[in-house]
Design an enzyme around this catalytic site. Sequence first.
Site, short mmCIF file in Angstrom:
data_model
loop_
_atom_site.label_atom_id
_atom_site.label_comp_id
_atom_site.label_asym_id
_atom_site.label_seq_id
_atom_site.Cartn_x
_atom_site.Cartn_y
_atom_site.Cartn_z
N LYS A 3 12.76 44.60 35.47
CA LYS A 3 11.97 43.56 35.26
C LYS A 3 11.87 42.38 36.53
O LYS A 3 13.05 42.16 36.83
CB LYS A 3 12.16 42.76 33.85
CG LYS A 3 11.50 41.58 33.72
CD LYS A 3 11.80 41.08 32.14
CE LYS A 3 12.80 39.80 32.61
NZ LYS A 3 12.30 38.92 31.17
N LYS A 25 13.43 35.66 37.43
CA LYS A 25 13.48 34.50 38.09
C LYS A 25 15.02 34.16 38.64
O LYS A 25 15.51 33.46 39.64
CB LYS A 25 12.88 33.14 37.52
CG LYS A 25 13.60 32.61 36.15
CD LYS A 25 12.90 31.33 35.68
CE LYS A 25 12.02 31.36 34.45
NZ LYS A 25 12.85 32.06 33.46
N LYS A 83 21.43 41.49 29.44
CA LYS A 83 22.02 40.42 30.16
C LYS A 83 23.44 40.41 30.40
O LYS A 83 24.01 39.99 31.08
CB LYS A 83 21.54 39.01 29.63
CG LYS A 83 19.79 38.95 29.85
CD LYS A 83 19.31 37.56 29.73
CE LYS A 83 18.13 37.42 30.20
NZ LYS A 83 17.58 36.08 30.26
#
Length: 335
Positions: free
Chosen positions: A197, A200, A114
């Site tokens: 992946k 959202k 991230k």
Amino acid sequence: MTDKQRIFSGIQPSGLATLGNYLGAIRNWVALQDGHDCIYCVVDLHAITEWQDPAELQRQTREMTATLLACGIDPGKHILFLQSSVRAHAQLAWIFNCVARLGWLNRMTQFKDKAGKDREGASAGLYVYPNLMAADILAYHATRVPVGEDQRQHLELANDIAQKFNHDYGVDFFPTIEALITGPVPRVMSLRDGTKKMSKSDPSDQSRINLNDDADTIALKIRRAKTDPEALPSEPMGLANRPEARNLVGIYAAMDATDAAAVLRQHGGKGFGPFKEALAALLVAKLTPIARETDRLLADPAGVDAVLREGAERAAAIANPIVAEAERLVGFLRV
Ligand code: AQP
């Protein structure tokens, strides 16, 4: 709550729920309601580890709650609440910040993914995210946590924290947590890149199916989903090194409660065109009733808020005494 095993799990309102969230988590949460006491949490403290537009965060929080209800989470029998409204999470997380070691956090692959190349620019919250996640679970002495495969490392860290706390304070206070990783599709991948992946918060809406997408949007996204030029193989072995094909077949199998072999018996040997049509039809049939129910619930925002408010009261009634005891064990003077 009864003496059944206690389940805890959470989902970030960092966007709209995706097909990945549904197959990797929500569908499983619904099934686990039989036979367990479940505590499900919309984790907004986690969501702000990356900047969120405040008005959007509020909207997404309500929408995520409505989606969970529409999928079948039952707040009459279980607990559904918003993380920031139960202060015990942040209080225990601080103690865990002081128990967890930097070396442990440095190994967390989700932080590396991230934060990307700009580690220095990532928030401190993103770095200590796993400590808050440990607090979420252990504030309820929950023992079973249904999560996607990607969260396994965080659960191992939560167990390390629980053990170190117990060791450092000479107690047997926090239980061992067990990851429940189930479902035929542990990881749903992006429709634009089968090695990434489905997320959202991916900047591309085309990379995912949102649970509130309408039939035309679902059909268009599946039609545009990246594939390779080969026909579909007739056996799962033929999916090796074909991440996009494997992902679409995996999604089909999971939505149809079957396996890749059965899907390929039916669709193998043909091009992607007819397969994508069948997949879109299947997704539309299964997902549009959820979207309709979500819309119905969102027409009454006060009703959704009431579910969260009542859930927070019941959650706090469990977490507050456990966290108060942790604080006593640490040695905080209460006057
Ligand atoms: N693609 C996925 N496949 C399978 N499971 C998934 N989960 C998320 N994406 C997939 C599972 O959904 C649960 C809730 O996830 P989360 O909201 O806590 O955060 P996340 O894992 O970071 O999900 P996203 O969608 O990728 O959110 P953003 O974009 O905000 O980071 C978890 O159990 C997770 O495993």
